[in-house]
Design a protein around this motif. Structure first.
Motif: not given
Length: 489
Positions: A1, A14, A47, A50-51, A55
């Motif tokens: 990412m 994150r 989005e 979701r990522e 993952a």
């Protein structure tokens, strides 16, 4: 990412995710209703979430988790059929679009205090609790067919929009399986709440809830099965409450509730199996009540709560509380919508009084049953019934026959003592005794030798005919009453 593409809020989320730590973006006096105005420092893309959930980075020795408060979530959080191994906690967030978790597998799902246009989570598999506590959701919350290993918390949630008539239920839990409780005290739903065919291992709690679906169905819970209770104390329901076929082994508690569906059925629990149904201190029901073929152990409903139309055919209950005189309970049995005569409600009320040892009240109910049945008979049968009722109360008032006989005996004795009837054969007739002469006329199977020896004339002859006829009527009704009493015993 790529970190260069992330907003400041996303960078914080994150970094906290692999450590399972929370990120609180809330400000003082925060209101998620105004979340559309929040800037980039509080904006998180769906989005990105979701990522991250599917993952995202992991840290050795730590349990990852998404814990965010006070974020503006742009786009649609699409986790349809996804498998999310960690808990998802998005508290006090503002969602621009309804999240889609149809068929997803997650840990705990917490959306408390958030504002959403809707939630699609049918067939969800959650390994923890699902919380929409104090959420404000304008569209439907779809959880039909979901399997929750924990509880569903919807306490204080606000679903739907006041004044609108939604095309579908605002809360859909039909055919869901909840391992513990559905906990929703203080829920406000502007539309239908659906629990059809749901299985709840613990209790359903709707205390202080407001279910507003005027002219429709406020609570649709046919064939609902709960492990313990359905509590709905102080419930305010505009629209039908439908619990037909429900299985509630302990209490269906509607104490202090207000049920209103004028012109329709306000409460339907036909064919339900319930331990105890409580409407203690409830407001008078506005609309009909349908309890046909329901099975209850205890029914606690004060007479003033019942509406003008009540369907009770086939209703079975063991104990009726509060204990009141039969005269206060009987009017309820004549409130069938079609006005027809149904014997079963009378028999059931009789059995309830006998269960608590009140045989006097049980006899009163049986007498009322026969009087009600009499109105359905032909004219000649109604006349005969009136005679039995007046004479001995259909056998439930046996003292009346004795009083009638005593009154006729005294009348006949006095009249014939003052006016001796002439003897048919003066040389053979026994000495006249007005008391035994009257007894000879009144009692058809006893002969004291007076009736055949003397023949009154004129008006006294008509009096003797009346005494003979009344004697037959009283004897027949007494025999019928004794037979009915013996059959009851």
């Amino acid at each position: 990412m790529d970190l260069t593409d992330l907003t400041p809020a996303e960078r914080r989320v994150r970094d906290a995710f692999p450590l399972g730590e929370g990120v609180d973006l809330r400000a003082v006096d925060d209101d998620p209703e105004r979340g559309a105005d929040w800037g980039p420092e509080r904006t998180v893309r769906a989005e990105f979430l979701r990522e991250l959930l599917l993952a995202g980075p992991l840290a050795e020795g730590r349990t990852a988790g998404l814990k965010v408060a006070g974020a503006r979530v742009t786009g649609r959080l699409d986790l349809k059929y996804a498998t999310v191994t960690c808990a998802v906690r998005l508290r006090g967030c503002h969602f621009e679009q309804a999240p889609d978790l149809y068929g997803a597998r997650t840990g705990a799902l917490v959306l408390s205090d958030s504002v959403l246009p809707g939630l699609t989570a049918g067939q969800l598999r959650a390994d923890g609790v699902v919380r929409i506590t104090c959420c404000r959701v304008r569209g439907p919350v779809r959880l039909q067919g979901s399997r929750l290993s924990g509880a569903l918390f919807a306490n204080g949630a606000w679903l739907g929009t006041p004044g609108e008539d939604p095309e579908e239920a605002v809360l859909q839990l039909n055919h869901a399986q909840v391992a513990t409780d559905v906990w929703a005290p203080g829920l406000v739903a502007h539309g239908t709440v659906q629990l059809n065919g749901a299985v709840v291992g613990g209790q359903v709690n709707l205390d202080d809830a407001v279910l507003d679906a005027p002219g429709g169905t406020a609570l649709h819970a046919e064939v609902l099965a709960v492990g313990t209770d359905l509590h709905a104390m102080r419930l305010r329901a505009r629209g039908r409450v439908n619990l037909s076929g429900a299985r509630i082994p302990r209490q269906l508690n509607l104490a202090y509730a207000r049920l209103s569906n004028p012109g329709g059925v306000a409460l339907r629990a036909s064919s339900a199996v319930v331990g105890e149904l409580w409407l203690r201190e409830a407001a008078p029901v506005e609309g009909a009540v349908n309890l046909r073929r329901a099975q209850l152990d205890l029914l606690h409903v004060p007479p003033r709560v019942w509406p003008g139309k009540v369907q009770l055919d086939g209703l079975a209950y063991r104990v009726l509380t509060p204990h009141l005189p039969a005269e206060q309970r009987l009017p309820l049995l004549e409130r069938e919508p079609d006005g027809g005569y149904l014997p079963h409600p009378y028999e059931q009320l009789t059995a309830a009084y006998r269960t608590v040892g009140d045989d006097g009240a049980a006899r009163t109910v049986q007498l009322a049953k026969l009087r009600r049945h009499r109105r359905t008979l032909p004219a000649y049968a109604r006349l005969w019934g009136c005679l039995q009722d007046a004479a001995v109360g259909y056998g439930f008032r046996p003292m009346r026959a004795g009083l009638w006989l005593l009154l006729l005996l005294c009348t006949g004795t006095l009249v014939f003592a003052l006016h001796h009837p002439p003897a048919l054969k003066p040389s053979e007739a026994p000495a006249f005794n007005p008391l035994f002469y009257t007894l000879d006329l009144l009692l058809p199977i006893i002969d004291f030798g007076q009736e055949g020896a003397y023949a009154p004339r004129g008006g006294f002859q008509w009096l003797s005919y009346l005494l003979i006829a009344m004697g037959w009527v009283l004897a027949t009704t007494i025999a019928a009453g004794v037979t009915r009493s013996l059959n009851r015993q």
